[in-house]
Every structure is written in structure tokens, then in C-alpha cells.
Design a protein around this motif. Structure first.
Motif, short mmCIF file in Angstrom:
data_model
loop_
_atom_site.label_atom_id
_atom_site.label_comp_id
_atom_site.label_asym_id
_atom_site.label_seq_id
_atom_site.Cartn_x
_atom_site.Cartn_y
_atom_site.Cartn_z
N THR A 202 -2.44 6.86 6.92
CA THR A 202 -3.24 6.90 7.88
C THR A 202 -2.69 6.12 9.24
OG1 THR A 202 -4.59 5.17 7.50
CG2 THR A 202 -5.21 7.40 6.60
N GLY A 203 -1.68 5.30 8.63
CA GLY A 203 -1.28 4.27 10.02
C GLY A 203 -0.13 5.19 10.77
N ALA A 204 0.54 6.00 9.96
CA ALA A 204 1.17 6.97 10.73
C ALA A 204 0.73 7.87 11.61
CB ALA A 204 1.93 7.87 9.56
N GLY B 91 -4.63 2.75 4.22
CA GLY B 91 -5.15 2.40 5.51
C GLY B 91 -5.90 1.09 5.34
N ARG B 92 -6.74 0.90 6.53
CA ARG B 92 -7.57 0.02 6.70
C ARG B 92 -8.90 -0.02 6.38
NH1 ARG B 92 -2.66 -0.93 7.75
NH2 ARG B 92 -1.77 -2.65 8.81
N ASP B 93 -9.50 1.21 6.67
CA ASP B 93 -10.80 1.62 6.68
C ASP B 93 -11.15 2.89 5.92
OD1 ASP B 93 -9.58 3.45 8.27
OD2 ASP B 93 -10.88 3.38 9.87
N ILE B 94 -10.04 3.20 4.94
CA ILE B 94 -10.33 4.64 3.98
C ILE B 94 -11.38 4.31 3.04
CG2 ILE B 94 -9.17 6.07 2.86
CD1 ILE B 94 -8.01 5.39 5.56
N TYR C 65 -1.97 6.85 13.45
CA TYR C 65 -2.12 5.87 14.51
C TYR C 65 -1.06 5.49 15.34
CZ TYR C 65 -7.01 4.66 13.07
OH TYR C 65 -8.37 4.81 12.92
N ARG C 66 0.16 5.38 14.38
CA ARG C 66 1.47 5.38 15.11
C ARG C 66 1.92 6.63 16.07
NH1 ARG C 66 4.79 1.36 13.04
NH2 ARG C 66 3.73 0.22 11.64
N ARG D 177 -0.87 -9.27 13.77
CA ARG D 177 -1.40 -7.93 13.47
C ARG D 177 -2.62 -7.90 12.78
NH1 ARG D 177 1.30 -2.52 12.01
NH2 ARG D 177 2.02 -3.63 10.26
N ASP E 54 -6.14 -6.18 13.94
CA ASP E 54 -6.56 -5.15 12.93
C ASP E 54 -8.02 -5.43 12.30
OD1 ASP E 54 -4.26 -3.76 13.46
OD2 ASP E 54 -3.29 -4.22 11.56
N LYS F 147 0.68 -1.33 -0.11
CA LYS F 147 0.00 0.03 0.06
C LYS F 147 0.98 1.08 -0.07
CE LYS F 147 -1.66 -0.21 4.00
NZ LYS F 147 -2.05 -1.36 4.82
N SER G 210 -5.60 1.61 18.29
CA SER G 210 -6.48 1.43 17.03
C SER G 210 -7.61 0.46 17.16
CB SER G 210 -5.38 0.51 15.81
OG SER G 210 -5.04 -0.73 16.39
N ILE H 66 0.29 -0.61 19.72
CA ILE H 66 -0.78 0.27 18.62
C ILE H 66 -1.95 -0.15 18.89
CG2 ILE H 66 -0.35 -0.91 16.58
CD1 ILE H 66 -0.04 1.86 15.45
N ARG I 122 -10.77 6.10 16.88
CA ARG I 122 -11.07 5.85 15.54
C ARG I 122 -12.02 6.69 14.89
NH1 ARG I 122 -8.64 1.12 13.84
NH2 ARG I 122 -9.44 1.64 11.66
N ARG J 230 8.30 4.21 13.88
CA ARG J 230 8.70 2.78 13.13
C ARG J 230 9.24 1.83 14.10
NH1 ARG J 230 5.06 3.14 9.37
NH2 ARG J 230 5.15 5.28 8.86
O1 DC Z 1 -0.29 0.45 8.00
P1 DC Z 1 0.73 0.72 9.56
O2 DC Z 1 1.33 -0.65 9.69
O3 DC Z 1 1.57 1.77 9.58
O4 DC Z 1 -0.64 0.92 10.55
C1 DC Z 1 -0.19 0.70 11.67
C2 DC Z 1 -1.44 0.12 12.68
O5 DC Z 1 -2.49 1.09 12.71
C3 DC Z 1 -1.88 -1.19 11.93
O6 DC Z 1 -1.92 -1.98 13.29
C4 DC Z 1 -3.41 -1.00 11.79
C5 DC Z 1 -3.73 0.44 12.29
N1 DC Z 1 -4.35 1.10 11.46
C6 DC Z 1 -5.84 1.22 11.25
O7 DC Z 1 -6.32 0.65 12.09
N2 DC Z 1 -6.54 1.91 10.41
C7 DC Z 1 -5.95 2.44 9.60
N3 DC Z 1 -6.75 3.19 8.61
C8 DC Z 1 -4.58 2.71 9.37
C9 DC Z 1 -3.84 1.75 10.49
#
Ligand code: DC
Length: 245
Positions: free
Chosen positions: A45-47, A147-150, A49-50, A198, A202, A27, A116, A112, A122, A104
Motif C-alpha cells: 500500500t506504500g507503493a 502498510g500503516r493502517d491496514i 501512496y508513492r 518519517r 506517519d 513488512k 499521506s 510523500i 487516505r 523509490r
Molecule cells: O511503506 P513505505 O515506506 O513504502 O510507505 C511510504 C509512505 O506512505 C510512508 O511515509 C507512509 C505512507 N503510508 C501510509 O501512510 N499508509 C499506508 N497504508 C502505507 C504507507
């Protein structure tokens, strides 16, 4: 469409591109490549949350303590987060501290899930991410967010919505190469445990292994970065042509 024609069309129409997928699907690499080709911003978007995980650890939050969920959610409001959307060199700051490398570190990945899986967090993230995407679109440019939920929660009305998948072994190989610079069996096994853990955590809060209605699936297993990039740009061109018509 060639790159110049596409950039001109985006200048007239604006664009939002949503990319979801599991760890190791490619991605972030692909999204940065698409952003550069299309001349638009990039949102990792993961950044975000990080960065909030980093801020919570820095603030000494005890994730096991009662009430820590509410505390973490209130930290999101206080976090002065700055993200550089330049796909060539994305940087992240919290307040005056640059956290690009710190987010990172393995300690972030370990903690995390407390961030998350927090539903208030969220909701905060989704609103903030959407605001950034829409602002870029209105400014006669655009943004690709990954990301995961975009495609489902943050921007279900994005102009282009893609679910990026790759078979499990391909994902593991990519992550292992990224982390160790090689893909020996020993390193693959260590990464396998991390990635499977993970993905499981997730997927408890967002569905990113099957495409929602209207979301296009791109399988990156047999493709290189340029190939995946072309596949996504074809959907971008289709969208621009339909809106310009
Ligand atoms: O993509 P990544 O590995 O940098 O994401 C870090 C964490 O954030 C991963 O465990 C899932 C979560 N995350 C999420 O829940 N929703 C998102 N839109 C992006 C990341």
C-alpha cells in the motif's frame, strides 16, 4: 499445516491478511515471503501512496499552494494505477509509464507527507485497497496487504491481522543495509534522521506502534525472514482451521 494443505484451504475459504508496522520492520520482505508460501497476492500500500506522489510531482502540483489538497485528491481519481500483485516481481504503472523504480527515488520520500497526510487521499486509498483485498478473497484466493493502517482502517475485519515490530536499532540496521549495502556508523546516522522523521510524520495520521484490539504483535528483532514468516503462517493456519471447523 503444510504449504499444499494451506493453499487448498485458502482455495476453499479465501483469505485477507493485514500487516502494519513502522519503516524497517521488515513488512514488505516478510509479506512477499508469506504471499509466495500461501499462494496469494501481495499488496504494497506504500507503493500506492508513492505512485500518487509521483503523479502529483509529474503533474506539477505545488504542495504549498492554497487548494493543493483538493487538487491532489482529484488526481487520485484520474491516476490510472496498475499494480502487479505477484509477490516475486511486483511492478507499478501509472497510465502507460512504469514507475516501479521511480517511486523509490529520494524525491518521492521527501514529498510523500503532502500525500499521506491528506485525509481525502487516505479515504480514497483505503477504499481502493479494501476493494482489491476483498476481490482477491472472493475469487477463492487471497491477498496480504502491508502498510500503516491496514489492520485498523483499511481492513479491520481481515482474517489475520498482524502488527510487525522490531526494536529501533534493528530497524535502522535493516534500512541502512537496504540503502547502502553496509551498516557503518556514518550511514546508520543518516538513516536514523530519515527514519525518525518519517515515523513521526506517519504516526500523526495513523497509529502503528501499538496493536489495536484483536491484532497480534510479532516482534521480528531476533528472527530471520523465515522465522517471521512461520510466525505469521501459524496465525493463518489457526484462522483457516477455525473457519473450516
Ligand atoms: O511503506 P513505505 O515506506 O513504502 O510507505 C511510504 C509512505 O506512505 C510512508 O511515509 C507512509 C505512507 N503510508 C501510509 O501512510 N499508509 C499506508 N497504508 C502505507 C504507507
Amino acid at each position: 499445516m503444510n504449504d499444499d494443505a494451506r493453499r487448498a484451504a485458502i482455495g476453499r475459504l479465501g483469505i485477507t491478511i493485514a500487516i502494519d508496522g513502522p519503516a524497517g520492520s521488515g513488512k514488505s520482505t516478510v509479506s512477499k515471503a508469506v504471499a509466495s508460501r500461501a499462494g496469494i497476492g501481495y499488496l504494497d500500500t506504500g507503493a500506492m501512496y508513492r505512485a500518487l506522489t509521483w503523479f502529483a510531482l509529474e503533474s506539477g502540483v505545488d504542495f504549498g499552494a492554497e487548494g493543493s489538497d483538493g487538487l491532489v485528491a482529484s488526481l487520485a481519481d484520474r491516476m490510472r494505477l496498475r499494480l502487479d500483485s505477484d509477490p516475486h516481481d511486483p511492478h507499478v504503472w501509472v497510465g502507460e509509464t512504469e514507475v516501479t523504480a521511480a517511486i523509490r527515488e529520494p524525491r518521492i520520500a521527501l514529498a510523500i507527507k503532502h500525500i499521506s497526510t491528506n485525509l481525502k487521499v487516505r479515504a480514497w486509498m483505503a477504499a481502493e485497497q479494501r476493494r482489491r483485498m476483498m476481490e482477491a478473497r472472493q475469487q477463492g484466493s487471497g491477498m496480504i496487504a502491508e502498510g500503516r493502517d491496514i489492520t485498523t482502517v483499511v481492513c479491520p475485519d481481515a482474517d489475520v491481522r498482524i502488527l510487525l515490530l522490531a526494536d529501533q536499532e534493528a530497524r535502522l540496521r535493516r534500512r541502512t543495509l537496504e540503502l547502502y549495502g553496509d551498516a557503518t556508523e556514518e550511514h546508520m546516522e543518516i538513516v536514523r534522521a530519515q527514519v525518525e522523521g518519517r515515523d513521526k510524520a506517519d504516526s500523526a495520521v495513523s497509529e502503528f506502534m501499538t496493536a489495536a484490539p484483536g491484532v497480534e504483535t510479532v516482534d521480528s528483532t531476533g528472527l530471520d525472514i523465515a522465522g517471521v514468516c512461520e510466525a505469521i503462517l501459524a496465525y493463518v493456519d489457526e484462522d483457516l482451521a477455525a473457519r473450516e471447523a
